[in-house]
Design a protein around this motif. Structure first.
Motif, PDB file in Angstrom:
ATOM      1  N   LYS A 214     -17.665  12.262  19.272  1.00  0.00           N
ATOM      2  CA  LYS A 214     -16.930  11.938  18.053  1.00  0.00           C
ATOM      3  C   LYS A 214     -17.079  13.076  17.060  1.00  0.00           C
ATOM      4  N   LEU A 215     -15.954  13.480  16.464  1.00  0.00           N
ATOM      5  CA  LEU A 215     -15.936  14.633  15.572  1.00  0.00           C
ATOM      6  C   LEU A 215     -15.831  14.239  14.100  1.00  0.00           C
ATOM      7  N   GLY A 216     -15.187  13.134  13.810  1.00  0.00           N
ATOM      8  CA  GLY A 216     -15.035  12.716  12.417  1.00  0.00           C
ATOM      9  C   GLY A 216     -13.967  11.649  12.280  1.00  0.00           C
ATOM     10  N   GLU A 217     -13.581  11.376  11.027  1.00  0.00           N
ATOM     11  CA  GLU A 217     -12.541  10.385  10.729  1.00  0.00           C
ATOM     12  C   GLU A 217     -11.570  10.967   9.712  1.00  0.00           C
ATOM     13  N   PHE A 218     -10.305  10.642   9.902  1.00  0.00           N
ATOM     14  CA  PHE A 218      -9.229  11.175   9.062  1.00  0.00           C
ATOM     15  C   PHE A 218      -8.341  10.019   8.635  1.00  0.00           C
ATOM     16  N   ILE A 219      -8.059   9.900   7.320  1.00  0.00           N
ATOM     17  CA  ILE A 219      -7.277   8.772   6.814  1.00  0.00           C
ATOM     18  C   ILE A 219      -6.160   9.257   5.906  1.00  0.00           C
ATOM     19  N   ASN A 220      -5.196   8.358   5.716  1.00  0.00           N
ATOM     20  CA  ASN A 220      -4.143   8.552   4.721  1.00  0.00           C
ATOM     21  C   ASN A 220      -4.543   7.778   3.469  1.00  0.00           C
ATOM     22  N   PRO A 221      -4.862   8.454   2.349  1.00  0.00           N
ATOM     23  CA  PRO A 221      -5.389   7.759   1.172  1.00  0.00           C
ATOM     24  C   PRO A 221      -4.328   7.128   0.280  1.00  0.00           C
ATOM     25  N   SER A 222      -3.088   7.113   0.711  1.00  0.00           N
ATOM     26  CA  SER A 222      -2.021   6.587  -0.154  1.00  0.00           C
ATOM     27  C   SER A 222      -1.729   5.109   0.083  1.00  0.00           C
ATOM     28  N   VAL A 223      -2.095   4.575   1.250  1.00  0.00           N
ATOM     29  CA  VAL A 223      -1.809   3.174   1.572  1.00  0.00           C
ATOM     30  C   VAL A 223      -3.072   2.544   2.144  1.00  0.00           C
ATOM     31  N   TYR A 224      -3.446   1.393   1.585  1.00  0.00           N
ATOM     32  CA  TYR A 224      -4.644   0.690   2.045  1.00  0.00           C
ATOM     33  C   TYR A 224      -4.289  -0.744   2.436  1.00  0.00           C
ATOM     34  N   GLU A 225      -5.156  -1.330   3.217  1.00  0.00           N
ATOM     35  CA  GLU A 225      -5.034  -2.736   3.591  1.00  0.00           C
ATOM     36  C   GLU A 225      -6.351  -3.449   3.328  1.00  0.00           C
ATOM     37  N   MET A 226      -6.236  -4.710   2.945  1.00  0.00           N
ATOM     38  CA  MET A 226      -7.413  -5.553   2.725  1.00  0.00           C
ATOM     39  C   MET A 226      -7.314  -6.775   3.626  1.00  0.00           C
ATOM     40  N   GLU A 227      -8.356  -7.020   4.377  1.00  0.00           N
ATOM     41  CA  GLU A 227      -8.395  -8.157   5.287  1.00  0.00           C
ATOM     42  C   GLU A 227      -9.171  -9.297   4.642  1.00  0.00           C
ATOM     43  N   VAL A 228      -8.530 -10.474   4.541  1.00  0.00           N
ATOM     44  CA  VAL A 228      -9.180 -11.643   3.951  1.00  0.00           C
ATOM     45  C   VAL A 228      -9.014 -12.829   4.896  1.00  0.00           C
ATOM     46  N   ALA A 229      -9.939 -13.763   4.813  1.00  0.00           N
ATOM     47  CA  ALA A 229      -9.892 -14.977   5.634  1.00  0.00           C
ATOM     48  C   ALA A 229      -9.655 -16.178   4.731  1.00  0.00           C
ATOM     49  N   ILE A 230      -8.668 -17.001   5.079  1.00  0.00           N
ATOM     50  CA  ILE A 230      -8.347 -18.189   4.296  1.00  0.00           C
ATOM     51  C   ILE A 230      -8.350 -19.406   5.214  1.00  0.00           C
ATOM     52  N   SER A 231      -8.341 -20.567   4.597  1.00  0.00           N
ATOM     53  CA  SER A 231      -8.387 -21.815   5.358  1.00  0.00           C
ATOM     54  C   SER A 231      -7.165 -21.968   6.256  1.00  0.00           C
ATOM     55  N   LYS A 232      -7.381 -22.587   7.405  1.00  0.00           N
ATOM     56  CA  LYS A 232      -6.279 -22.775   8.361  1.00  0.00           C
ATOM     57  C   LYS A 232      -5.182 -23.682   7.812  1.00  0.00           C
ATOM     58  N   SER A 233      -5.492 -24.486   6.780  1.00  0.00           N
ATOM     59  CA  SER A 233      -4.485 -25.388   6.222  1.00  0.00           C
ATOM     60  C   SER A 233      -3.330 -24.639   5.570  1.00  0.00           C
ATOM     61  N   PHE A 234      -3.536 -23.357   5.278  1.00  0.00           N
ATOM     62  CA  PHE A 234      -2.473 -22.563   4.659  1.00  0.00           C
ATOM     63  C   PHE A 234      -1.806 -21.634   5.663  1.00  0.00           C
ATOM     64  N   ALA A 235      -2.065 -21.852   6.951  1.00  0.00           N
ATOM     65  CA  ALA A 235      -1.533 -20.956   7.990  1.00  0.00           C
ATOM     66  C   ALA A 235      -0.008 -20.945   8.003  1.00  0.00           C
ATOM     67  N   ASN A 236       0.625 -22.091   7.763  1.00  0.00           N
ATOM     68  CA  ASN A 236       2.080 -22.188   7.838  1.00  0.00           C
ATOM     69  C   ASN A 236       2.751 -21.981   6.489  1.00  0.00           C
TER      70      ASN A 236
END
Length: 378
Positions: A214-236
Protein backbone atom coordinates in the motif's frame (compact mmCIF):
# COMPACT_ATOMS: atom_id res chain seq x y z
CA UNK A 1 -49.96 32.61 114.16
CA UNK A 2 -48.91 29.31 112.71
CA UNK A 3 -52.51 28.36 112.05
CA UNK A 4 -53.12 31.61 110.19
CA UNK A 5 -50.13 31.00 107.88
CA UNK A 6 -51.24 27.44 107.12
CA UNK A 7 -54.72 28.66 106.38
CA UNK A 8 -53.44 31.26 103.92
CA UNK A 9 -51.26 28.67 102.19
CA UNK A 10 -54.19 26.30 101.88
CA UNK A 11 -56.38 28.97 100.35
CA UNK A 12 -53.67 29.82 97.81
CA UNK A 13 -53.29 26.15 96.85
CA UNK A 14 -57.01 25.84 96.31
CA UNK A 15 -57.09 28.97 94.14
CA UNK A 16 -54.06 27.76 92.09
CA UNK A 17 -55.64 24.33 91.58
CA UNK A 18 -58.85 25.94 90.40
CA UNK A 19 -57.06 28.16 87.88
CA UNK A 20 -54.96 25.25 86.58
CA UNK A 21 -58.00 23.06 86.11
CA UNK A 22 -59.81 25.86 84.31
CA UNK A 23 -56.86 26.29 81.94
CA UNK A 24 -56.79 22.56 81.13
CA UNK A 25 -60.48 22.61 80.30
CA UNK A 26 -60.04 25.68 78.08
CA UNK A 27 -57.12 24.13 76.20
CA UNK A 28 -59.04 20.92 75.62
CA UNK A 29 -61.98 22.70 74.03
CA UNK A 30 -59.79 25.06 71.95
CA UNK A 31 -60.17 24.27 68.13
CA UNK A 32 -57.03 23.12 66.32
CA UNK A 33 -55.61 25.54 63.69
CA UNK A 34 -56.49 24.63 60.10
CA UNK A 35 -53.45 24.31 57.83
CA UNK A 36 -53.53 26.66 54.89
CA UNK A 37 -53.89 24.97 51.50
CA UNK A 38 -50.80 25.26 49.25
CA UNK A 39 -51.67 26.00 45.63
CA UNK A 40 -48.80 25.48 43.18
CA UNK A 41 -48.29 27.78 40.24
CA UNK A 42 -47.95 25.81 36.99
CA UNK A 43 -47.12 26.61 33.37
CA UNK A 44 -49.94 25.68 31.02
CA UNK A 45 -50.55 25.44 27.30
CA UNK A 46 -53.71 25.14 25.22
CA UNK A 47 -53.79 22.26 22.75
CA UNK A 48 -54.05 23.15 19.07
CA UNK A 49 -53.61 20.08 16.88
CA UNK A 50 -51.59 20.60 13.71
CA UNK A 51 -49.30 18.79 11.28
CA UNK A 52 -46.11 17.74 13.08
CA UNK A 53 -43.06 16.86 10.94
CA UNK A 54 -41.11 13.84 12.17
CA UNK A 55 -37.42 14.75 12.23
CA UNK A 56 -34.92 11.93 12.78
CA UNK A 57 -31.61 13.02 14.32
CA UNK A 58 -28.55 10.97 13.39
CA UNK A 59 -24.81 11.40 13.63
CA UNK A 60 -21.95 10.21 11.46
CA UNK A 61 -18.54 11.13 10.12
CA UNK A 62 -17.68 12.33 6.64
CA UNK A 63 -15.86 10.26 4.06
CA UNK A 64 -14.86 11.37 0.57
CA UNK A 65 -17.26 10.12 -2.09
CA UNK A 66 -14.35 9.68 -4.52
CA UNK A 67 -11.57 7.82 -2.74
CA UNK A 68 -8.69 5.70 -4.02
CA UNK A 69 -6.35 3.49 -2.03
CA UNK A 70 -3.06 3.32 -3.90
CA UNK A 71 -1.36 -0.09 -4.17
CA UNK A 72 1.70 -1.16 -6.13
CA UNK A 73 1.21 -3.84 -8.79
CA UNK A 74 4.91 -3.93 -9.72
CA UNK A 75 8.25 -3.81 -7.92
CA UNK A 76 10.96 -1.20 -8.25
CA UNK A 77 12.53 1.96 -6.86
CA UNK A 78 10.28 4.98 -6.31
CA UNK A 79 11.60 7.76 -8.53
CA UNK A 80 11.02 11.48 -7.68
CA UNK A 81 8.36 13.30 -9.66
CA UNK A 82 7.33 16.91 -10.22
CA UNK A 83 5.75 17.01 -6.73
CA UNK A 84 6.74 15.48 -3.42
CA UNK A 85 4.66 12.45 -2.48
CA UNK A 86 3.47 13.83 0.87
CA UNK A 87 0.14 13.97 2.70
CA UNK A 88 -1.69 17.20 1.86
CA UNK A 89 -0.22 17.46 -1.63
CA UNK A 90 -2.75 18.33 -4.33
CA UNK A 91 -2.77 16.86 -7.84
CA UNK A 92 -4.76 17.60 -10.96
CA UNK A 93 -6.43 14.86 -12.94
CA UNK A 94 -3.85 13.05 -15.07
CA UNK A 95 -0.80 14.19 -13.09
CA UNK A 96 1.66 11.47 -12.06
CA UNK A 97 1.35 10.45 -8.43
CA UNK A 98 4.02 7.72 -8.34
CA UNK A 99 6.66 6.71 -10.86
CA UNK A 100 8.55 3.45 -10.35
CA UNK A 101 11.85 2.82 -12.15
CA UNK A 102 10.94 0.66 -15.16
CA UNK A 103 14.14 0.87 -17.25
CA UNK A 104 14.80 -2.87 -17.13
CA UNK A 105 11.23 -3.84 -17.88
CA UNK A 106 11.03 -1.21 -20.62
CA UNK A 107 13.94 -2.87 -22.41
CA UNK A 108 12.14 -6.23 -22.41
CA UNK A 109 9.03 -4.57 -23.85
CA UNK A 110 11.07 -2.99 -26.63
CA UNK A 111 12.65 -6.35 -27.39
CA UNK A 112 9.23 -8.00 -27.74
CA UNK A 113 8.00 -5.18 -29.99
CA UNK A 114 11.08 -5.60 -32.16
CA UNK A 115 10.43 -9.33 -32.50
CA UNK A 116 6.86 -8.61 -33.59
CA UNK A 117 8.10 -6.14 -36.20
CA UNK A 118 10.62 -8.64 -37.51
CA UNK A 119 7.97 -11.40 -37.68
CA UNK A 120 5.73 -9.23 -39.86
CA UNK A 121 8.61 -8.07 -42.01
CA UNK A 122 9.60 -11.70 -42.64
CA UNK A 123 6.27 -12.55 -44.25
CA UNK A 124 6.08 -9.53 -46.51
CA UNK A 125 7.77 -11.26 -49.52
CA UNK A 126 5.26 -14.13 -49.29
CA UNK A 127 2.41 -11.66 -49.08
CA UNK A 128 3.66 -9.86 -52.19
CA UNK A 129 3.69 -13.12 -54.17
CA UNK A 130 0.72 -15.09 -52.77
CA UNK A 131 -1.53 -12.41 -51.24
CA UNK A 132 -1.03 -9.36 -53.38
CA UNK A 133 -4.49 -8.06 -52.49
CA UNK A 134 -3.60 -7.70 -48.81
CA UNK A 135 0.08 -6.82 -49.22
CA UNK A 136 -0.48 -3.06 -49.17
CA UNK A 137 -2.55 -3.30 -45.95
CA UNK A 138 0.28 -4.97 -44.07
CA UNK A 139 2.89 -2.75 -45.68
CA UNK A 140 1.04 0.30 -44.34
CA UNK A 141 0.98 -1.32 -40.91
CA UNK A 142 4.76 -1.75 -40.94
CA UNK A 143 5.27 1.82 -42.11
CA UNK A 144 3.22 3.09 -39.14
CA UNK A 145 4.95 0.84 -36.62
CA UNK A 146 6.99 2.95 -34.13
CA UNK A 147 8.97 1.23 -31.39
CA UNK A 148 8.72 4.34 -29.19
CA UNK A 149 4.91 4.38 -29.30
CA UNK A 150 2.16 2.01 -28.32
CA UNK A 151 1.88 -0.98 -30.62
CA UNK A 152 -0.92 -0.32 -33.15
CA UNK A 153 -3.75 -2.77 -33.61
CA UNK A 154 -3.17 -5.47 -36.23
CA UNK A 155 -4.95 -5.00 -39.57
CA UNK A 156 -8.34 -6.65 -39.76
CA UNK A 157 -8.16 -10.04 -41.51
CA UNK A 158 -10.87 -10.32 -44.14
CA UNK A 159 -10.58 -13.98 -45.18
CA UNK A 160 -9.92 -17.37 -43.63
CA UNK A 161 -6.91 -17.86 -45.91
CA UNK A 162 -5.32 -14.65 -44.63
CA UNK A 163 -6.19 -15.55 -41.04
CA UNK A 164 -4.59 -19.00 -41.30
CA UNK A 165 -1.47 -17.61 -42.91
CA UNK A 166 -0.92 -14.79 -40.38
CA UNK A 167 -1.83 -16.91 -37.35
CA UNK A 168 0.36 -19.79 -38.52
CA UNK A 169 3.39 -17.51 -38.50
CA UNK A 170 2.81 -16.70 -34.80
CA UNK A 171 2.18 -13.02 -35.47
CA UNK A 172 -1.11 -12.83 -33.53
CA UNK A 173 0.50 -14.55 -30.53
CA UNK A 174 3.45 -12.18 -30.60
CA UNK A 175 1.12 -9.20 -30.88
CA UNK A 176 -0.87 -10.10 -27.75
CA UNK A 177 2.31 -10.87 -25.84
CA UNK A 178 3.50 -7.35 -26.63
CA UNK A 179 0.17 -5.81 -25.59
CA UNK A 180 0.32 -7.73 -22.31
CA UNK A 181 3.82 -6.36 -21.61
CA UNK A 182 2.70 -2.84 -22.48
CA UNK A 183 -0.22 -3.10 -20.07
CA UNK A 184 2.12 -4.09 -17.27
CA UNK A 185 4.57 -1.34 -18.21
CA UNK A 186 1.79 1.21 -17.68
CA UNK A 187 1.51 0.08 -14.05
CA UNK A 188 4.98 1.47 -13.30
CA UNK A 189 3.35 4.90 -13.29
CA UNK A 190 0.22 5.83 -11.28
CA UNK A 191 -1.66 8.94 -12.35
CA UNK A 192 -4.39 10.87 -10.54
CA UNK A 193 -7.82 9.58 -11.63
CA UNK A 194 -9.37 12.91 -10.63
CA UNK A 195 -8.31 16.23 -9.15
CA UNK A 196 -7.82 15.82 -5.43
CA UNK A 197 -5.48 15.67 -2.46
CA UNK A 198 -3.21 13.01 -1.01
CA UNK A 199 -4.38 12.20 2.52
CA UNK A 200 -1.91 9.43 3.33
CA UNK A 201 1.62 8.74 2.03
CA UNK A 202 3.29 5.52 3.17
CA UNK A 203 6.40 5.60 0.95
CA UNK A 204 9.07 8.17 0.12
CA UNK A 205 11.14 8.88 -2.96
CA UNK A 206 14.02 6.46 -3.33
CA UNK A 207 12.44 3.63 -1.34
CA UNK A 208 11.96 0.15 -2.78
CA UNK A 209 8.33 -0.58 -3.62
CA UNK A 210 7.13 -4.18 -3.52
CA UNK A 211 4.26 -5.78 -5.37
CA UNK A 212 1.02 -5.48 -3.37
CA UNK A 213 2.38 -2.79 -1.03
CA UNK A 214 0.00 0.00 0.00
CA UNK A 215 1.36 3.38 -1.05
CA UNK A 216 -1.21 5.87 0.24
CA UNK A 217 -4.73 7.27 -0.15
CA UNK A 218 -6.05 9.87 -2.57
CA UNK A 219 -9.44 11.63 -2.28
CA UNK A 220 -11.58 14.25 -3.95
CA UNK A 221 -12.15 16.92 -1.25
CA UNK A 222 -15.09 18.59 -2.99
CA UNK A 223 -17.80 15.96 -2.33
CA UNK A 224 -18.34 14.02 0.89
CA UNK A 225 -20.77 11.40 2.12
CA UNK A 226 -22.04 10.69 5.62
CA UNK A 227 -23.31 7.27 6.59
CA UNK A 228 -26.04 7.16 9.25
CA UNK A 229 -28.21 4.37 10.65
CA UNK A 230 -31.92 4.93 11.29
CA UNK A 231 -34.78 2.78 12.50
CA UNK A 232 -36.21 0.25 10.06
CA UNK A 233 -39.67 1.80 10.54
CA UNK A 234 -38.59 4.64 8.26
CA UNK A 235 -37.20 2.36 5.53
CA UNK A 236 -40.14 3.00 3.17
CA UNK A 237 -40.38 6.71 3.92
CA UNK A 238 -36.95 8.16 3.17
CA UNK A 239 -36.45 8.91 -0.51
CA UNK A 240 -33.34 9.57 -2.56
CA UNK A 241 -32.95 13.27 -3.34
CA UNK A 242 -34.53 14.60 -0.13
CA UNK A 243 -32.82 17.60 1.45
CA UNK A 244 -31.17 17.11 4.85
CA UNK A 245 -30.13 19.74 7.39
CA UNK A 246 -26.65 19.16 8.83
CA UNK A 247 -24.83 20.81 11.72
CA UNK A 248 -21.53 20.29 13.47
CA UNK A 249 -21.56 18.96 17.02
CA UNK A 250 -20.98 22.45 18.43
CA UNK A 251 -24.07 23.78 16.58
CA UNK A 252 -21.98 26.65 15.20
CA UNK A 253 -22.04 25.70 11.51
CA UNK A 254 -24.89 24.44 9.33
CA UNK A 255 -24.82 22.70 5.97
CA UNK A 256 -27.33 21.27 3.52
CA UNK A 257 -27.01 17.72 2.22
CA UNK A 258 -28.99 15.36 0.03
CA UNK A 259 -29.95 11.71 0.52
CA UNK A 260 -27.87 10.03 -2.19
CA UNK A 261 -28.47 6.34 -1.40
CA UNK A 262 -30.61 4.20 0.90
CA UNK A 263 -29.45 0.66 1.62
CA UNK A 264 -31.85 -2.01 0.44
CA UNK A 265 -31.22 -4.35 3.39
CA UNK A 266 -31.75 -4.03 7.14
CA UNK A 267 -29.01 -4.82 9.64
CA UNK A 268 -30.16 -8.00 11.39
CA UNK A 269 -28.30 -7.17 14.61
CA UNK A 270 -29.47 -3.58 15.14
CA UNK A 271 -32.64 -3.56 13.00
CA UNK A 272 -31.51 -0.32 11.39
CA UNK A 273 -31.12 0.77 7.80
CA UNK A 274 -28.15 2.66 6.40
CA UNK A 275 -28.67 6.02 4.68
CA UNK A 276 -25.95 7.91 2.79
CA UNK A 277 -26.08 11.71 2.74
CA UNK A 278 -24.07 13.68 0.17
CA UNK A 279 -22.81 17.14 1.14
CA UNK A 280 -20.59 19.71 -0.57
CA UNK A 281 -18.80 22.55 1.22
CA UNK A 282 -15.27 23.95 1.09
CA UNK A 283 -15.09 24.06 4.89
CA UNK A 284 -15.68 20.34 5.33
CA UNK A 285 -12.91 17.85 5.97
CA UNK A 286 -12.85 14.08 5.87
CA UNK A 287 -13.45 12.55 9.28
CA UNK A 288 -15.58 15.43 10.63
CA UNK A 289 -18.61 14.42 12.72
CA UNK A 290 -21.91 15.99 11.77
CA UNK A 291 -25.47 15.70 13.02
CA UNK A 292 -28.20 15.20 10.45
CA UNK A 293 -31.91 15.97 10.81
CA UNK A 294 -33.86 13.87 8.33
CA UNK A 295 -37.47 14.80 7.54
CA UNK A 296 -39.09 11.36 7.61
CA UNK A 297 -42.84 12.03 7.48
CA UNK A 298 -45.62 14.29 8.79
CA UNK A 299 -48.25 13.41 11.40
CA UNK A 300 -51.67 15.00 10.91
CA UNK A 301 -53.75 16.27 13.87
CA UNK A 302 -51.07 15.84 16.51
CA UNK A 303 -49.16 17.80 19.14
CA UNK A 304 -45.56 17.70 20.36
CA UNK A 305 -44.67 17.96 24.06
CA UNK A 306 -41.73 17.21 26.34
CA UNK A 307 -41.22 13.50 27.03
CA UNK A 308 -41.31 14.00 30.82
CA UNK A 309 -44.93 15.19 30.55
CA UNK A 310 -46.10 11.76 29.34
CA UNK A 311 -46.80 9.41 32.24
CA UNK A 312 -45.91 5.73 32.27
CA UNK A 313 -49.51 4.66 31.63
CA UNK A 314 -49.61 6.90 28.51
CA UNK A 315 -51.60 9.66 30.17
CA UNK A 316 -50.98 13.39 30.51
CA UNK A 317 -52.04 15.95 33.10
CA UNK A 318 -54.70 18.51 32.18
CA UNK A 319 -56.00 21.51 34.11
CA UNK A 320 -59.76 21.68 34.75
CA UNK A 321 -61.11 24.46 36.97
CA UNK A 322 -57.73 24.92 38.70
CA UNK A 323 -57.51 21.19 39.46
CA UNK A 324 -55.17 18.64 37.87
CA UNK A 325 -56.73 15.73 36.05
CA UNK A 326 -55.39 12.99 33.73
CA UNK A 327 -56.52 11.99 30.25
CA UNK A 328 -55.20 9.24 27.92
CA UNK A 329 -52.99 10.10 24.93
CA UNK A 330 -51.61 8.10 22.00
CA UNK A 331 -47.85 8.48 21.49
CA UNK A 332 -46.80 8.28 17.83
CA UNK A 333 -43.11 9.10 17.82
CA UNK A 334 -40.40 9.59 20.46
CA UNK A 335 -37.27 11.69 20.05
CA UNK A 336 -34.56 12.41 22.60
CA UNK A 337 -36.56 15.14 24.35
CA UNK A 338 -39.98 15.26 22.65
CA UNK A 339 -42.95 12.99 22.02
CA UNK A 340 -45.66 13.37 19.36
CA UNK A 341 -49.19 12.65 20.65
CA UNK A 342 -52.58 12.13 19.03
CA UNK A 343 -56.14 11.94 20.42
CA UNK A 344 -55.76 15.10 22.55
CA UNK A 345 -58.80 17.34 21.86
CA UNK A 346 -58.29 20.92 20.72
CA UNK A 347 -58.69 23.50 23.48
CA UNK A 348 -57.51 21.14 26.23
CA UNK A 349 -55.37 22.94 28.80
CA UNK A 350 -52.28 20.83 29.54
CA UNK A 351 -49.14 21.33 31.59
CA UNK A 352 -46.26 22.94 29.73
CA UNK A 353 -43.69 21.95 32.33
CA UNK A 354 -43.57 19.00 34.68
CA UNK A 355 -44.71 19.59 38.28
CA UNK A 356 -42.89 17.60 41.00
CA UNK A 357 -45.27 15.49 43.06
CA UNK A 358 -48.25 16.18 40.80
CA UNK A 359 -51.37 14.06 41.24
CA UNK A 360 -54.97 14.01 40.04
CA UNK A 361 -57.06 16.41 42.14
CA UNK A 362 -54.16 18.69 43.01
CA UNK A 363 -55.04 22.40 43.22
CA UNK A 364 -52.98 24.54 40.86
CA UNK A 365 -52.81 28.13 39.71
CA UNK A 366 -51.90 28.88 36.08
CA UNK A 367 -48.85 31.08 35.67
CA UNK A 368 -49.47 34.47 34.03
CA UNK A 369 -47.25 37.40 33.24
CA UNK A 370 -49.42 39.72 35.40
CA UNK A 371 -48.85 37.59 38.49
CA UNK A 372 -45.10 37.64 37.88
CA UNK A 373 -45.14 41.43 37.48
CA UNK A 374 -47.04 41.96 40.78
CA UNK A 375 -44.68 39.64 42.64
CA UNK A 376 -41.67 41.56 41.35
CA UNK A 377 -43.16 44.90 42.47
CA UNK A 378 -43.76 43.57 45.99
Amino acid sequence: MRKIILAIIGVLLIIASFLFAKKLIADKNKPKPVAAKVIKTVFIDTVQNSTIPIVIPAQGNLTAKQRVELYAEVQGVFRPGSKLFKAGQTYRQGQTLIRVDASEYYASVQSAKSNLYNSIAAIMPDLRLDFSDIFQKWQSYLNGFDLNKTTPKLPEMTSDKENYFITGRGIVTNYYNVKNLEQRLAKYSITAPFSGILTEALVTEGSLIRNGQKLGEFINPSVYEMEVAISKSFANILKVGESVSLTNLDKTESYTGTVSRVNGSIDAATQTITVFIEVKDSNLKEGMYLEANLDAKQIENAIEIDRNLLLEDQQIFVVKDSVLDMIPAKPIHFSDTKVVLKDVPNGTVILKRAVPGAYAGMLVKPFTENVQAKDSIK
